[in-house]
Design an enzyme around this catalytic site. Sequence first.
Site, PDB file in Angstrom:
ATOM      1  N   SER A  72     -22.341 -50.179 -44.276  1.00 30.21           N
ATOM      2  CA  SER A  72     -21.675 -51.461 -44.102  1.00 30.21           C
ATOM      3  C   SER A  72     -20.164 -51.256 -44.121  1.00 30.21           C
ATOM      4  CB  SER A  72     -22.167 -52.428 -45.184  1.00 30.21           C
ATOM      5  OG  SER A  72     -21.886 -53.757 -44.849  1.00 30.21           O
TER       6      SER A  72
ATOM      7  N   HIS B 274     -30.584 -54.686 -43.254  1.00 30.32           N
ATOM      8  CA  HIS B 274     -29.257 -54.158 -43.550  1.00 30.32           C
ATOM      9  C   HIS B 274     -29.307 -53.111 -44.662  1.00 30.32           C
ATOM     10  CE1 HIS B 274     -24.971 -54.352 -42.991  1.00 30.32           C
ATOM     11  NE2 HIS B 274     -24.741 -54.649 -44.253  1.00 30.32           N
TER      12      HIS B 274
ATOM     13  N   ASP C 276     -31.853 -56.068 -38.811  1.00 30.14           N
ATOM     14  CA  ASP C 276     -30.626 -56.316 -39.565  1.00 30.14           C
ATOM     15  C   ASP C 276     -30.034 -57.659 -39.143  1.00 30.14           C
ATOM     16  OD1 ASP C 276     -28.079 -56.355 -40.698  1.00 30.14           O
ATOM     17  OD2 ASP C 276     -27.755 -54.202 -40.384  1.00 30.14           O
TER      18      ASP C 276
END
Length: 284
Positions: free
Chosen positions: A131, A264, A236
């Site tokens: 991320s 995710h 995701d």
Amino acid sequence: MASFLLRGRFFQCGSDVHRAATAARPFCSSVAPGRLRVNGADLYYEQTGRGKHAVLLLPGALGSTKTDFGPQLKSLNKERFTVVGWDPRGYGRSRPPDRDFRSDFFERDAKDAVDLMKALGFGKFSLLGWSDGGITALIAAARNPKLITKMVVWGSNAFVSQHDLQLYHAVRDVSKWSARMRQPMEEVYGAEVFAKTWEAWVDGITQFAHRPEGSICVDLLPLISCPTLIVHGEKDPMVPSFHPQFLLKHIKASRLHLMPEGKHNLHLRFADEFNTLVENFLEE
């Protein structure tokens, strides 16, 4: 969406650089915590393993070693790898200072990350970035091509689109999240600081949307020369599929691995599969 954001975007050991006494066991198979003063900030890290291949784990927004990488610190091969997790300045146990999101916060994190590994004595190392940590890894690899051996990024983006902004702003107000999903971050930061820091992150990531093409680090991608594995969970909800495709197109030594059931936080949900994938890639 709010609950998955919590499990996703950020959930899931010289005069300016000195080694803390707690870091005296760099090759112990158990996790050894430590602190180093790097670029004016006291950075917390955890280190495990005794392998020749050093690997740095880079957490997501508001994330830390504790919240983001438990399965990796526990289970990545300790004979083959030396694994370092860290809390970026203003996150987790790298406080104070309080976190801010000035226009170069990703660049600052990238410099801190590289300088931390240098201070720990690693001449070359690989990056595993999730991320926001993936964005940091992209910048670090572009800025330091001679230091980075390989890189794995997932749940990451090089630009912010209008669609991304809608996702971020939909969960800006943490009071609308369930108590169950707020709890882990409130345990780290306290309720008030967590809410304030999260709002600041939304504002911080929003500023990139006002740049040409919404660029965070688009111009740096062609400078990345290390072999790069891009992992994407096809379910995701936070990172649309055009982001990994963009990275694949613009990072010359890259390839893409899709996980059909991955979301995710795929490295937490499917930790064994992910760890095996990463170990195989790093050892090629």
